[in-house]
Design a protein around this motif. Structure first.
Motif, PDB file in Angstrom:
ATOM      1  N   THR A  82       0.829  -1.207   0.000  1.00 63.45           N
ATOM      2  CA  THR A  82       0.000   0.000   0.000  1.00 63.45           C
ATOM      3  C   THR A  82       0.860   1.252   0.000  1.00 63.45           C
ATOM      4  OG1 THR A  82      -1.845  -1.101   1.117  1.00 63.45           O
ATOM      5  CG2 THR A  82      -1.771   1.293   1.245  1.00 63.45           C
ATOM      6  N   ILE A  83       1.890   1.307   0.838  1.00 61.08           N
ATOM      7  CA  ILE A  83       2.736   2.504   0.871  1.00 61.08           C
ATOM      8  C   ILE A  83       3.522   2.626  -0.426  1.00 61.08           C
ATOM      9  CG2 ILE A  83       4.694   1.395   2.051  1.00 61.08           C
ATOM     10  CD1 ILE A  83       3.442   5.031   2.493  1.00 61.08           C
ATOM     11  N   MET A  84       3.923   1.500  -1.023  1.00 62.67           N
ATOM     12  CA  MET A  84       4.636   1.556  -2.305  1.00 62.67           C
ATOM     13  C   MET A  84       3.729   2.141  -3.389  1.00 62.67           C
ATOM     14  SD  MET A  84       7.790   0.112  -1.958  1.00 62.67           S
ATOM     15  CE  MET A  84       8.413  -1.029  -3.170  1.00 62.67           C
ATOM     16  N   LYS A  85       2.480   1.690  -3.436  1.00 58.03           N
ATOM     17  CA  LYS A  85       1.548   2.187  -4.448  1.00 58.03           C
ATOM     18  C   LYS A  85       1.177   3.644  -4.190  1.00 58.03           C
ATOM     19  CE  LYS A  85      -0.357  -2.386  -5.460  1.00 58.03           C
ATOM     20  NZ  LYS A  85      -1.514  -3.311  -5.280  1.00 58.03           N
ATOM     21  N   ALA A  86       1.140   4.028  -2.927  1.00 61.62           N
ATOM     22  CA  ALA A  86       0.882   5.431  -2.601  1.00 61.62           C
ATOM     23  C   ALA A  86       2.024   6.307  -3.102  1.00 61.62           C
ATOM     24  CB  ALA A  86       0.697   5.599  -1.099  1.00 61.62           C
ATOM     25  N   ILE A  87       3.254   5.856  -2.887  1.00 60.96           N
ATOM     26  CA  ILE A  87       4.416   6.607  -3.370  1.00 60.96           C
ATOM     27  C   ILE A  87       4.358   6.778  -4.887  1.00 60.96           C
ATOM     28  CG2 ILE A  87       6.930   6.569  -3.645  1.00 60.96           C
ATOM     29  CD1 ILE A  87       7.014   5.038  -0.934  1.00 60.96           C
ATOM     30  N   MET A  88       3.939   5.719  -5.585  1.00 63.20           N
ATOM     31  CA  MET A  88       3.859   5.775  -7.036  1.00 63.20           C
ATOM     32  C   MET A  88       2.691   6.624  -7.533  1.00 63.20           C
ATOM     33  SD  MET A  88       6.386   4.323  -8.430  1.00 63.20           S
ATOM     34  CE  MET A  88       5.742   4.468 -10.099  1.00 63.20           C
ATOM     35  N   GLY A  89       1.792   7.004  -6.628  1.00 62.91           N
ATOM     36  CA  GLY A  89       0.646   7.813  -7.027  1.00 62.91           C
ATOM     37  C   GLY A  89      -0.520   7.013  -7.551  1.00 62.91           C
TER      38      GLY A  89
ATOM     39  N   ALA B 219       8.490  14.622 -10.565  1.00 58.59           N
ATOM     40  CA  ALA B 219       8.750  13.424  -9.776  1.00 58.59           C
ATOM     41  C   ALA B 219       8.661  12.170 -10.630  1.00 58.59           C
ATOM     42  CB  ALA B 219       7.767  13.347  -8.614  1.00 58.59           C
ATOM     43  N   ARG B 220       7.684  12.121 -11.515  1.00 64.32           N
ATOM     44  CA  ARG B 220       7.482  10.922 -12.339  1.00 64.32           C
ATOM     45  C   ARG B 220       8.671  10.658 -13.260  1.00 64.32           C
ATOM     46  NH1 ARG B 220       2.402   8.827 -12.043  1.00 64.32           N
ATOM     47  NH2 ARG B 220       0.773  10.125 -11.113  1.00 64.32           N
ATOM     48  N   ARG B 221       9.375  11.713 -13.651  1.00 62.62           N
ATOM     49  CA  ARG B 221      10.532  11.540 -14.535  1.00 62.62           C
ATOM     50  C   ARG B 221      11.676  10.803 -13.849  1.00 62.62           C
ATOM     51  NH1 ARG B 221       9.780  17.254 -15.995  1.00 62.62           N
ATOM     52  NH2 ARG B 221       8.619  17.383 -17.954  1.00 62.62           N
ATOM     53  N   ILE B 222      11.759  10.888 -12.530  1.00 64.96           N
ATOM     54  CA  ILE B 222      12.894  10.290 -11.826  1.00 64.96           C
ATOM     55  C   ILE B 222      12.485   9.102 -10.953  1.00 64.96           C
ATOM     56  CG2 ILE B 222      14.247  12.413 -11.824  1.00 64.96           C
ATOM     57  CD1 ILE B 222      13.316  12.965  -9.005  1.00 64.96           C
ATOM     58  N   LEU B 223      11.221   8.708 -11.025  1.00 62.03           N
ATOM     59  CA  LEU B 223      10.712   7.626 -10.182  1.00 62.03           C
ATOM     60  C   LEU B 223      10.482   6.362 -11.008  1.00 62.03           C
ATOM     61  CD1 LEU B 223       9.675   6.818  -7.361  1.00 62.03           C
ATOM     62  CD2 LEU B 223       7.443   7.750  -7.997  1.00 62.03           C
ATOM     63  N   GLY B 224      11.094   5.257 -10.564  1.00 61.56           N
ATOM     64  CA  GLY B 224      10.920   3.973 -11.235  1.00 61.56           C
ATOM     65  C   GLY B 224      10.262   2.963 -10.318  1.00 61.56           C
ATOM     66  N   TYR B 225       9.647   1.928 -10.914  1.00 60.29           N
ATOM     67  CA  TYR B 225       8.864   0.972 -10.122  1.00 60.29           C
ATOM     68  C   TYR B 225       8.937  -0.414 -10.756  1.00 60.29           C
ATOM     69  CZ  TYR B 225       4.624  -0.916  -7.810  1.00 60.29           C
ATOM     70  OH  TYR B 225       3.715  -1.659  -7.095  1.00 60.29           O
ATOM     71  N   ILE B 226       9.268  -1.399  -9.935  1.00 60.11           N
ATOM     72  CA  ILE B 226       9.185  -2.801 -10.327  1.00 60.11           C
ATOM     73  C   ILE B 226       8.109  -3.427  -9.450  1.00 60.11           C
ATOM     74  CG2 ILE B 226      10.384  -5.014 -10.483  1.00 60.11           C
ATOM     75  CD1 ILE B 226      12.981  -3.453 -10.855  1.00 60.11           C
TER      76      ILE B 226
ATOM     77  N   LEU C 232      11.619   1.959  -6.725  1.00 58.47           N
ATOM     78  CA  LEU C 232      10.855   1.126  -5.805  1.00 58.47           C
ATOM     79  C   LEU C 232      10.803  -0.286  -6.358  1.00 58.47           C
ATOM     80  CD1 LEU C 232       7.766   3.433  -5.077  1.00 58.47           C
ATOM     81  CD2 LEU C 232      10.070   3.549  -4.108  1.00 58.47           C
ATOM     82  N   LEU C 233      11.127  -1.267  -5.533  1.00 58.53           N
ATOM     83  CA  LEU C 233      11.114  -2.667  -5.945  1.00 58.53           C
ATOM     84  C   LEU C 233      10.239  -3.440  -4.967  1.00 58.53           C
ATOM     85  CD1 LEU C 233      14.343  -1.524  -6.028  1.00 58.53           C
ATOM     86  CD2 LEU C 233      14.552  -3.565  -7.444  1.00 58.53           C
ATOM     87  N   ASP C 234       9.117  -3.970  -5.449  1.00 60.59           N
ATOM     88  CA  ASP C 234       8.154  -4.665  -4.598  1.00 60.59           C
ATOM     89  C   ASP C 234       8.292  -6.170  -4.805  1.00 60.59           C
ATOM     90  OD1 ASP C 234       6.086  -5.307  -2.933  1.00 60.59           O
ATOM     91  OD2 ASP C 234       4.534  -4.221  -4.036  1.00 60.59           O
TER      92      ASP C 234
ATOM     93  N   GLN D 241      25.771   4.809  -7.661  1.00 65.10           N
ATOM     94  CA  GLN D 241      25.543   5.945  -8.555  1.00 65.10           C
ATOM     95  C   GLN D 241      24.777   7.072  -7.864  1.00 65.10           C
ATOM     96  OE1 GLN D 241      23.453   4.062 -11.785  1.00 65.10           O
ATOM     97  NE2 GLN D 241      25.291   3.042 -12.583  1.00 65.10           N
ATOM     98  N   GLY D 242      24.472   6.887  -6.580  1.00 65.66           N
ATOM     99  CA  GLY D 242      23.791   7.929  -5.825  1.00 65.66           C
ATOM    100  C   GLY D 242      22.282   7.864  -5.880  1.00 65.66           C
ATOM    101  N   LYS D 243      21.734   6.743  -6.337  1.00 63.55           N
ATOM    102  CA  LYS D 243      20.282   6.611  -6.451  1.00 63.55           C
ATOM    103  C   LYS D 243      19.686   6.179  -5.104  1.00 63.55           C
ATOM    104  CE  LYS D 243      20.832   5.290 -11.310  1.00 63.55           C
ATOM    105  NZ  LYS D 243      20.418   6.575 -11.877  1.00 63.55           N
ATOM    106  N   THR D 244      18.384   6.407  -4.960  1.00 64.54           N
ATOM    107  CA  THR D 244      17.655   6.014  -3.759  1.00 64.54           C
ATOM    108  C   THR D 244      16.786   4.816  -4.075  1.00 64.54           C
ATOM    109  OG1 THR D 244      17.572   8.320  -3.024  1.00 64.54           O
ATOM    110  CG2 THR D 244      16.017   6.798  -2.002  1.00 64.54           C
ATOM    111  N   LEU D 245      16.939   3.740  -3.303  1.00 68.48           N
ATOM    112  CA  LEU D 245      16.199   2.515  -3.572  1.00 68.48           C
ATOM    113  C   LEU D 245      15.410   2.084  -2.339  1.00 68.48           C
ATOM    114  CD1 LEU D 245      19.351   2.050  -4.952  1.00 68.48           C
ATOM    115  CD2 LEU D 245      17.954   0.366  -6.151  1.00 68.48           C
TER     116      LEU D 245
END
Length: 247
Positions: free
Chosen positions: A42-49, A69-76, A150-152, A176-180
């Motif tokens: 639920t929190i992962m999907k909330a983050i993704m909007g 935000a969407r340009r820099i946000l990825g989701y698996i 985000l990796l679920d 590379q300085g990314k947030t996971l």
């Protein structure tokens, strides 16, 4: 940087996320742990909007539903959502065109090589095994080279080679300085990867601790998880802390 502030999500009378707050730094891997139904997805999907919620979520200072935000946000996602009438290669091209990516073909080849999909490029989505679908799911998530990923439950269904390559990719992205943010209920799968852990239960964050803090405390990630989720009270944990400080 990813920041969640007082995020609450209810499904009718059920509170799936209850006043959830945390902040994740650049160049870090945070593992999100919790039993089934804890509120992780639920929190992962909330983050993704994908969900409506109360509270605030920002990505690099931008509201999570904004274009920036969407340009820099990825989701698996946990379950691959593939198009049955698109081939493996066409899935990557479709996403690349949607994001208006340039020079994506070489990155596609590199990802297909890493996750052993080169010989599957012409197969349709519904022709793939569950493991192959998950590999394509991962390639799609990585194609845009997001700054926040985000990796679920990303390792479910993967073979040992793919698990190794995914772990290597996670480490590369951190360097590379990314947030996971990696959500899982299989502690062994992420035990060597994380910098911070968030443990959820009943929709609440029950623990928010760094690896160095946990090591100083003398507990393993597994011990912390079971201490938090299997009924050791806050008072009992406080007494344990006092006993350790007296030694």
């Amino acid at each position: 940087m990813l920041k969640a502030l007082n995020v609450t999500k209810k499904y009718g009378k059920v509170t799936a996320c209850d006043n959830v707050s945390f902040e994740l730094d650049d160049g870090s891997v945070t593992v999100l742990l919790g039993p089934n139904g804890a509120g992780k997805s639920t929190i992962m999907k909330a983050i993704m909007g994908f969900l409506k919620y109360d509270g605030e979520i920002t990505i690099a200072g931008y509201p999570n539903k904004s274009q920036q935000a969407r340009r820099i946000l990825g989701y698996i996602p946990e379950l691959p959502a593939l198009y049955p009438n698109l081939t493996v290669a066409e899935h990557m091209e479709f996403l690349a065109r949607a994001y208006r990516l340039k020079d994506y073909k070489q990155r596609t080849e590199d990802l297909f090589t890493k996750f052993e999909l080169l010989d599957k490029k012409k197969k349709f989505g519904d022709e793939l095994s569950k493991g192959m679908q998950q590999k394509l799911n991962i390639c799609l998530g990585m194609l845009t080279d997001p700054g926040v990923m985000l990796l679920d439950e990303p390792m479910i269904g993967l073979d040992p080679h793919a698990i190794k390559e995914l772990k290597n990719s996670i480490e590369e992205m951190r360097n590379q300085g990314k947030t996971l943010l990696v959500s899982t209920h299989i502690i062994d799968s992420v035990d060597m990867l994380w910098d911070r852990t968030l443990i959820m239960q009943n929709g609440k964050i029950k623990a928010n601790i760094t690896r160095s803090e946990l090591e100083a405390d003398g507990r393993t990630l597994e011990q912390l998880f079971f201490d938090v989720t299997e009924g050791i009270s806050e008072d009992a944990m406080s007494h344990q802390e006092e006993a350790r400080s007296d030694v």
